[in-house]
Design a protein around this motif. Structure first.
Motif, PDB file in Angstrom:
ATOM      1  N   ARG A 239      -0.093 145.391 119.537  1.00  0.00           N
ATOM      2  CA  ARG A 239      -1.378 145.342 120.224  1.00  0.00           C
ATOM      3  C   ARG A 239      -2.491 144.755 119.343  1.00  0.00           C
ATOM      4  O   ARG A 239      -3.280 143.935 119.771  1.00  0.00           O
ATOM      5  N   ILE A 242      -2.030 140.683 118.499  1.00  0.00           N
ATOM      6  CA  ILE A 242      -1.767 139.764 119.606  1.00  0.00           C
ATOM      7  C   ILE A 242      -2.327 138.370 119.313  1.00  0.00           C
ATOM      8  O   ILE A 242      -1.792 137.359 119.771  1.00  0.00           O
TER       9      ILE A 242
ATOM     10  N   PRO B 143       4.954 147.454 133.495  1.00  0.00           N
ATOM     11  CA  PRO B 143       4.241 148.528 132.807  1.00  0.00           C
ATOM     12  C   PRO B 143       2.790 148.112 132.569  1.00  0.00           C
ATOM     13  O   PRO B 143       2.531 147.028 132.047  1.00  0.00           O
ATOM     14  N   PHE B 145       0.358 148.958 130.547  1.00  0.00           N
ATOM     15  CA  PHE B 145      -0.165 148.690 129.206  1.00  0.00           C
ATOM     16  C   PHE B 145       0.287 147.321 128.719  1.00  0.00           C
ATOM     17  O   PHE B 145      -0.467 146.598 128.078  1.00  0.00           O
ATOM     18  N   TRP B 146       1.510 146.951 129.107  1.00  0.00           N
ATOM     19  CA  TRP B 146       2.026 145.644 128.694  1.00  0.00           C
ATOM     20  C   TRP B 146       1.325 144.529 129.454  1.00  0.00           C
ATOM     21  O   TRP B 146       0.971 143.488 128.895  1.00  0.00           O
ATOM     22  N   ILE B 149      -1.839 143.783 127.748  1.00  0.00           N
ATOM     23  CA  ILE B 149      -1.684 143.003 126.521  1.00  0.00           C
ATOM     24  C   ILE B 149      -1.374 141.540 126.839  1.00  0.00           C
ATOM     25  O   ILE B 149      -1.899 140.626 126.198  1.00  0.00           O
ATOM     26  N   MET B 152      -4.452 139.824 127.960  1.00  0.00           N
ATOM     27  CA  MET B 152      -5.275 139.559 126.782  1.00  0.00           C
ATOM     28  C   MET B 152      -4.753 138.329 126.040  1.00  0.00           C
ATOM     29  O   MET B 152      -5.519 137.450 125.641  1.00  0.00           O
ATOM     30  N   TRP B 153      -3.441 138.261 125.906  1.00  0.00           N
ATOM     31  CA  TRP B 153      -2.823 137.154 125.171  1.00  0.00           C
ATOM     32  C   TRP B 153      -3.076 135.818 125.878  1.00  0.00           C
ATOM     33  O   TRP B 153      -3.525 134.842 125.268  1.00  0.00           O
ATOM     34  N   VAL B 157      -6.580 134.969 124.167  1.00  0.00           N
ATOM     35  CA  VAL B 157      -6.120 134.293 122.950  1.00  0.00           C
ATOM     36  C   VAL B 157      -5.813 132.816 123.217  1.00  0.00           C
ATOM     37  O   VAL B 157      -6.365 131.932 122.568  1.00  0.00           O
ATOM     38  N   THR B 164     -11.295 139.155 123.395  1.00  0.00           N
ATOM     39  CA  THR B 164     -10.049 139.921 123.420  1.00  0.00           C
ATOM     40  C   THR B 164     -10.282 141.390 123.759  1.00  0.00           C
ATOM     41  O   THR B 164      -9.553 141.961 124.559  1.00  0.00           O
ATOM     42  N   SER B 165     -11.262 142.020 123.130  1.00  0.00           N
ATOM     43  CA  SER B 165     -11.475 143.431 123.431  1.00  0.00           C
ATOM     44  C   SER B 165     -12.844 143.853 122.944  1.00  0.00           C
ATOM     45  O   SER B 165     -13.566 143.090 122.313  1.00  0.00           O
ATOM     46  N   VAL B 248      -5.128 153.968 130.008  1.00  0.00           N
ATOM     47  CA  VAL B 248      -4.289 152.893 129.474  1.00  0.00           C
ATOM     48  C   VAL B 248      -5.117 151.659 129.109  1.00  0.00           C
ATOM     49  O   VAL B 248      -5.055 151.154 127.991  1.00  0.00           O
ATOM     50  N   THR B 251      -7.515 151.984 126.237  1.00  0.00           N
ATOM     51  CA  THR B 251      -6.811 151.973 124.955  1.00  0.00           C
ATOM     52  C   THR B 251      -6.424 150.555 124.570  1.00  0.00           C
ATOM     53  O   THR B 251      -6.609 150.130 123.429  1.00  0.00           O
ATOM     54  N   VAL B 252      -5.889 149.784 125.552  1.00  0.00           N
ATOM     55  CA  VAL B 252      -5.468 148.420 125.250  1.00  0.00           C
ATOM     56  C   VAL B 252      -6.663 147.564 124.817  1.00  0.00           C
ATOM     57  O   VAL B 252      -6.598 146.842 123.829  1.00  0.00           O
ATOM     58  N   PHE B 253      -7.771 147.659 125.563  1.00  0.00           N
ATOM     59  CA  PHE B 253      -8.899 146.763 125.328  1.00  0.00           C
ATOM     60  C   PHE B 253     -10.009 147.381 124.479  1.00  0.00           C
ATOM     61  O   PHE B 253     -11.106 146.837 124.409  1.00  0.00           O
ATOM     62  N   ALA B 254      -9.718 148.519 123.845  1.00  0.00           N
ATOM     63  CA  ALA B 254     -10.712 149.200 123.006  1.00  0.00           C
ATOM     64  C   ALA B 254     -12.048 149.334 123.734  1.00  0.00           C
ATOM     65  O   ALA B 254     -13.113 149.070 123.178  1.00  0.00           O
TER      66      ALA B 254
END
Lengths: 281, 306
Positions: A239, A242, B143, B145-146, B149, B152-153, B157, B164-165, B248, B251-254
């Motif tokens: 995470r 990435i 899922p 959370f995936w 991500i 985000m990628w 990115v 990103t977050s 979820v 947490t992933v994206f702060a």
């Protein structure tokens, strides 16, 4: 022979093939087929990209921040996905089936109480229970299995009760009773065999839900404890990275996605074959 | 109607009592708070006086009632991780961020799912319908959370469209909100589609068409208004998956909302804060479901007698 082939006709080929490759074979034989030790850190090969993205055949899916082989970690992680989901579902199915049988067969206050508890467990989002439990015990296997049981037992109890209500009024049960069979024997010998198909189908339909639940809890740090290479934890490892190393999160997540997709498709065809009336559930 | 509301209200209170009891019991499983509050060399007198001060010598049910009393006014004690604030203050401070994200997620899912569901029902079997089916299947299997991500990628990115977050304006909110909305979209599209298919098959819709009402009006005015009842009932379930989604995706994206707070509090072993987040979520969830039930009963009178 012809009968055996007929049985195979009902099983969809592609989902089963994917499940074998991603989940079942690695779960049993990870020690033999994994190219590396999942815990061994190759410090000189940290964050190595996967093959075709600048990597080598040494680490086909790349390595993580400590230089551990991602493919090997995913293979070993399959074991935990399989064990946790099977243990959780079997226990949840047993609890749900027992209480469903009791509720449907005994009727009265016991039935009302059991079904009220089912309603309440359905009314509570599982994440609340997981958060509350994790704050007390920290991440652990027992916690994950407990949350899984809590989430799925109600489905079994509800369906088993509904079918028991119908079966207990049928003639063959009445005859068994006249013949002097005890309540236990009636439930075990006459009613249970008639609802086994339903239980198997419900269990298959729940596997996907359970695998995602386990992975989510692990990802959040309230599921399976480190350093076990559970799939959710593997995704969490990547995470923060990435931006530079997408493969650390990407491949473990693909493993989850492929597994759950195949299990769901398998569950659908099991339902159509064994218990088409569950279509409405 | 009043009887219906009262029944639902009492059911809600029973559920709330069960949750508070679970949370209360858990706080006692952690072991006696005395051990963590007093040094190891505390005298028996000190232990006895603190036990009395905290009320731990009183019967279990009295302690539970005290807990309820305090919970009712939002008093869960002081945060052990964020010094100088009460647990409730810490939660309230993070609440607006969660509401912003959750609100945007609901907006996205409604705006995307309703037209998609209606269109796949109207053009049943078309490529569009089949694509919506694939989205629904993926929605069940991905899922969350995936997915977060991967979003985000790809979008932050590789394409660089969004940050990103972290916490900030709309650009920071889009990705986590889409991640949260994805599952709602999958479920809501399916529900809307099946409800529309049923309504489109009724006599009054056929009659409207025979009368020569234009197709647009038939779909949105005659059919959709009746089909909309089914998706509305789904909003109760949606409240539950929003809670999970906020934990979820934050947490992933702060994203500094209550979901991330819960995870941070667990890591920091800050039990009062976890307790208040859990109870706060529970109240929100039960209240949302209660309102949906009442709304449903207002729209469809048959429910009241069901």
């Amino acid at each position: 022979m012809a009968r055996k082939l007929k049985f195979l006709e009902h099983l969809p080929f592609l989902p089963i093939a994917v499940l074998m490759i991603v989940l079942i074979v690695p779960a049993f034989f990870a020690d033999m087929i994994a190219p590396h030790d999942p815990y061994k850190a190759y410090l000189r090969n940290r964050m190595e990209p996967p093959l075709f993205f600048g990597g080598t055949t040494e680490f086909i899916l790349g390595t993580d921040r400590l230089g551990r082989d991602i493919l090997s970690r995913i293979m070993h992680g399959a074991r935990y996905a399989l064990i946790i989901s099977l243990a959780g579902i079997v226990l949840g199915a047993i609890v749900g089936t027992l209480l469903g049988l009791i509720a449907g067969y005994m009727r009265g206050h016991i039935e009302a109480l059991i079904m009220r508890v089912v309603d309440i467990t359905f009314a509570l989002p599982s994440i609340l229970l997981a958060l509350a439990l994790a704050s007390v015990s920290g991440p652990s296997f027992e916690l994950v299995i407990f949350v899984v049981i809590f989430v799925i037992w109600g489905f079994f109890a509800r369906q088993v009760r509904a079918e028991t209500l119908i079966l207990r009024e049928l003639d063959f049960v009445a005859r068994a009773r006249v013949a002097g069979a005890s309540d236990f024997r009636i439930l075990y010998r006459y009613i249970l065999p008639n609802i086994v198909n339903t239980i198997v189908v419900l269990a298959t339909l729940q596997i996907g839900v359970v695998i995602v639940l386990e992975a989510t809890l692990s990802f959040l740090g309230i599921g399976i404890p480190r350093p076990v290479p559970a799939w959710g934890l593997l995704v969490a490892d990547g995470r923060q990275l990435i931006v530079s190393s997408w493969w650390i999160s990407f491949f473990p997540g693909m493993a989850i996605l492929l597994t759950v997709l195949s299990v769901n498709m398998l569950g659908d065809s099991m339902r159509d074959w064994l218990d088409p009336k569950l279509r409405r559930v | 109607m009043l009887r219906f509301v009262l029944t639902r209200l009492s059911q809600m209170l029973v559920s709330l009592l069960v949750i508070t009891f679970i949370v209360f019991s858990l706080s006692h499983l952690t072991g006696s708070p005395i051990d963590s509050l007093l040094p190891d060399d505390a005298t028996p007198q000190q232990i006895a006086s603190l036990t009395e001060h905290l009320g731990l010598d009183r019967p279990y049910y009295v302690q539970y009632l005290t807990f309820l009393q305090n919970a009712a006014v939002g008093d869960f004690g002081d945060s052990t991780k964020w010094k100088g604030s009460t647990a409730a203050e810490v939660v309230l401070e993070r609440l607006p961020a969660t509401l912003q994200l959750g609100g945007l997620a609901v907006l996205i899912s409604v705006v995307a799912a309703i037209p998609m569901g209606v269109m796949s029902a109207v053009r049943r079997g078309s490529i569009f319908d089949r694509m919506a089916g694939v989205v629904a299947l993926l929605g069940q299997s991905l899922p969350a959370f995936w997915l977060g991500i991967v979003l985000m990628w790809i979008f932050a990115v590789i394409l660089g469209w969004f940050p990103t977050s972290g916490y900030g304006g709309l650009t920071y909110m889009i990705l986590p909100a889409v991640g949260m909305a994805w599952f709602q979209i999958a479920a809501l599209t399916r529900l809307t589609r099946s409800a529309m298919l049923e309504v489109l098959d009724t006599e009054y819709v056929k009659l409207a068409r025979i009368k020569g009402v234009n197709e647009r009006q038939v779909i949105w005015k005659h059919a959709f208004r009746n089909a909309a009842i089914v998706p509305i009932t789904y909003f109760g379930v949606l409240a539950g998956s929003l809670l999970t989604g906020s934990v979820v995706m934050e947490t992933v994206f702060a994203w500094p909302g209550t979901g991330l707070l819960a995870i941070d509090a667990i890591r920091g072993r800050d039990f009062p804060v976890v307790q208040s987040v859990v109870l706060f979520f529970a109240v929100f969830y039960l209240l949302a479901n209660f309102l949906v039930d009442v709304l449903y009963a207002i729209i469809d009178p048959r429910i009241r007698y069901g």
